[in-house]
Design a protein around this motif. Structure first.
Motif, PDB file in Angstrom:
ATOM      1  N   CYS A 227       0.833  -1.202   0.000  1.00  0.00           N
ATOM      2  CA  CYS A 227       0.000   0.000   0.000  1.00  0.00           C
ATOM      3  C   CYS A 227       0.872   1.257   0.000  1.00  0.00           C
ATOM      4  O   CYS A 227       1.929   1.280   0.629  1.00  0.00           O
ATOM      5  CB  CYS A 227      -0.920   0.005   1.222  1.00  0.00           C
ATOM      6  SG  CYS A 227      -1.947  -1.471   1.372  1.00  0.00           S
ATOM      7  N   HIS A 228       0.393   2.285  -0.676  1.00  0.00           N
ATOM      8  CA  HIS A 228       1.129   3.541  -0.817  1.00  0.00           C
ATOM      9  C   HIS A 228       0.319   4.714  -0.277  1.00  0.00           C
ATOM     10  O   HIS A 228      -0.910   4.709  -0.333  1.00  0.00           O
ATOM     11  CB  HIS A 228       1.430   3.836  -2.298  1.00  0.00           C
ATOM     12  CG  HIS A 228       2.209   2.763  -2.989  1.00  0.00           C
ATOM     13  ND1 HIS A 228       1.616   1.604  -3.453  1.00  0.00           N
ATOM     14  CD2 HIS A 228       3.528   2.677  -3.302  1.00  0.00           C
ATOM     15  CE1 HIS A 228       2.547   0.843  -4.030  1.00  0.00           C
ATOM     16  NE2 HIS A 228       3.709   1.471  -3.948  1.00  0.00           N
ATOM     17  N   ILE A 331       2.668   3.571  -8.439  1.00  0.00           N
ATOM     18  CA  ILE A 331       1.627   2.722  -7.854  1.00  0.00           C
ATOM     19  C   ILE A 331       1.168   1.671  -8.853  1.00  0.00           C
ATOM     20  O   ILE A 331       0.948   0.503  -8.503  1.00  0.00           O
ATOM     21  CB  ILE A 331       0.450   3.592  -7.365  1.00  0.00           C
ATOM     22  CG1 ILE A 331       0.892   4.439  -6.169  1.00  0.00           C
ATOM     23  CG2 ILE A 331      -0.753   2.726  -6.999  1.00  0.00           C
ATOM     24  CD1 ILE A 331      -0.113   5.516  -5.775  1.00  0.00           C
ATOM     25  N   GLY A 335       2.004  -1.489  -6.994  1.00  0.00           N
ATOM     26  CA  GLY A 335       0.846  -1.727  -6.138  1.00  0.00           C
ATOM     27  C   GLY A 335       0.249  -3.105  -6.347  1.00  0.00           C
ATOM     28  O   GLY A 335       0.423  -3.735  -7.395  1.00  0.00           O
ATOM     29  N   GLU A 340      -4.806   2.378  -1.498  1.00  0.00           N
ATOM     30  CA  GLU A 340      -3.900   3.455  -1.882  1.00  0.00           C
ATOM     31  C   GLU A 340      -4.490   4.799  -1.447  1.00  0.00           C
ATOM     32  O   GLU A 340      -5.714   4.983  -1.478  1.00  0.00           O
ATOM     33  CB  GLU A 340      -3.678   3.468  -3.401  1.00  0.00           C
ATOM     34  CG  GLU A 340      -3.264   2.125  -4.007  1.00  0.00           C
ATOM     35  CD  GLU A 340      -1.863   1.676  -3.626  1.00  0.00           C
ATOM     36  OE1 GLU A 340      -1.174   2.413  -2.907  1.00  0.00           O
ATOM     37  OE2 GLU A 340      -1.460   0.577  -4.054  1.00  0.00           O
ATOM     38  N   ALA A 359      -7.476  -0.104  -7.437  1.00  0.00           N
ATOM     39  CA  ALA A 359      -7.304  -0.771  -6.153  1.00  0.00           C
ATOM     40  C   ALA A 359      -8.666  -1.035  -5.545  1.00  0.00           C
ATOM     41  O   ALA A 359      -9.667  -0.399  -5.912  1.00  0.00           O
ATOM     42  CB  ALA A 359      -6.458   0.085  -5.208  1.00  0.00           C
TER      43      ALA A 359
END
Length: 415
Positions: A227-228, A331, A335, A340, A359
């Motif tokens: 996760c970002h 991402i 990802g 996110e 996401a």
């Protein structure tokens, strides 16, 4: 027969009984299970201590030991979660659609149980209770196969829960635990077509990929969480710091914790030193490169392998990007379609991020730690799905059902 076949067969027999039970009968059973967890807590905690001792001897990391550890407070929370499931609406029997055909046929689309669910997971004993109660509430039998690190805890918990079920309308055989910790028991479950209706894996990337790549039984994939959090140039520093720290530090061992912090260059040049100091105070190891290490030279060097790693630990990658496009590209590359976040005061940037990031959950100005069944109001979750078919995101009760068409006629035949 093997343990896997014997227990899956018993679960299938029990599923036929479960399918006939009322919501009231299922809820009564769940309340007995919740009470049993508290009454028998000394027995469960003693078994959990066996797992913790074994884990320490094997050098298990502190973050994984935290996932494994049970306490009276955690057990109380787990029991409360069961009671919350009791309070939730039972989706089984819900009519999703009605159709009146010109020929007089009346068609109803209704929710029904999936049948027998196989659950393969790692060292989190709370998942044993979550999976058991969510499956039983929705009229499904469940065959659990937890990780060897939690075998004593899981054996004790399932024993306690089955004893509770023996005093209820739900057959105890609706809840099964595979105690064989060899890899072969997992491999056998993956091919158990005809006995298992679906398999749900929950754990690290290697476990999930093994199930997805090798199962012939249908799979609902719960994905790893790389996760970002992207902090835009217009972000409020106080908010950004609070969200980033929460996303990493509040509980780093879980799948919705942040693994990489992306900072707009303008923001980074103003605030990276300060935010790095906060992470250092929280004993988080920082890894970065380029501008990030120019600003904070004491960071360790990051690699592409790091960006592709779900740490579940006090380790954080920091990358400085020139703009939103570079953040989106990062991402997209690294990802896992889990959770996110963007922190920004620019509405257009927030809308782009929410629209373009692929996401299960995307956030504007809120921590990724909220990707959770409780926080979404679903009660306990069976997992967080990162796939797009059947269910996506936190999977509560409705995700554990399928549908059936009930067609009522008055003698119609097709010409």
């Amino acid at each position: 027969m093997s343990e896997v076949v014997t227990k899956a067969s018993a679960a299938k027999e029990a599923a036929a009984v479960l399918n006939r039970l009322t919501t009231e009968e299922k809820n009564e059973a769940l309340l007995l299970m919740a009470d049993a967890l508290i009454v028998e807590q000394d027995r469960i905690l003693a078994a959990n201590e066996e797992d913790l001792v074994r884990g320490r001897e094997l050098g298990t990391s502190s973050s994984l030991l935290d996932r494994l550890k049970l306490t009276p407070a955690r057990l109380a929370d787990i029991a409360d979660a069961v009671k919350q499931i009791v309070d939730l609406p039972d989706p089984v029997g819900d009519v999703l659609e009605t159709i009146h055909r010109p020929n007089g046929l009346f068609i109803e689309k209704k929710r029904v149980p999936l049948g027998v669910i196989g659950m393969i997971y790692e060292a989190r004993p709370n998942v044993t209770v979550d999976a058991a109660t969510l499956c039983l509430k929705t009229g499904n039998s469940v065959v659990l196969r937890g990780g060897s690190a939690a075998i004593s805890s899981n054996r004790s918990i399932v024993s306690v829960l089955r004893e509770a079920l023996s005093r209820s309308a739900i057959p105890a055989d609706a809840l099964q635990l595979i105690e064989d910790s060899n890899r072969s028991s997992v491999d056998e479950m993956l091919k158990l077509n005809g006995l298992l209706d679906v398999i749900i894996p929950r754990g690290g990337a290697s476990l999930i990929q093994n199930v997805v790549q090798n199962a012939t039984v249908p799979v609902i994939e719960t994905g790893a969480g790389i996760c970002h959090t992207y902090v835009d140039d217009s972000a409020d520093y106080s908010m950004a710091e609070s969200i980033a720290l929460n996303a990493k530090v509040q509980r780093p061992s879980v799948c919705n914790s942040m693994e990489t912090l992306l900072l707009h260059e303008t923001f980074a040049r103003k605030y990276l030193n300060a935010i790095a100091d906060k992470f250092q105070e929280a004993q988080v190891e920082l890894r970065g490169s380029g501008i990030a290490r120019d600003i904070v030279p004491w960071m360790n060097t990051v690699s592409d392998e790091d960006y592709a790693t779900e740490y579940n630990d006090y380790i954080l990658n920091i990358k400085v990007v020139k703009d939103l496009d570079e953040a989106l590209n990062h991402i997209h590359r690294f990802g896992t379609k889990h959770s996110e976040c963007i922190v920004t005061e620019t509405d257009a940037h927030a809308e782009r991020f929410l629209q373009e990031v692929d996401a299960a959950a995307v956030y504007h100005n809120a921590s990724t730690r909220f990707t959770d069944g409780f926080e979404f109001g679903f009660g306990a979750e069976i997992g967080i799905s990162t796939q797009k078919l059947h269910a996506r995101g936190p999977m509560g009760l409705p995700a554990l059902t399928s549908t059936k068409y009930r067609v009522v006629g008055s003698g119609q035949i097709r010409s």
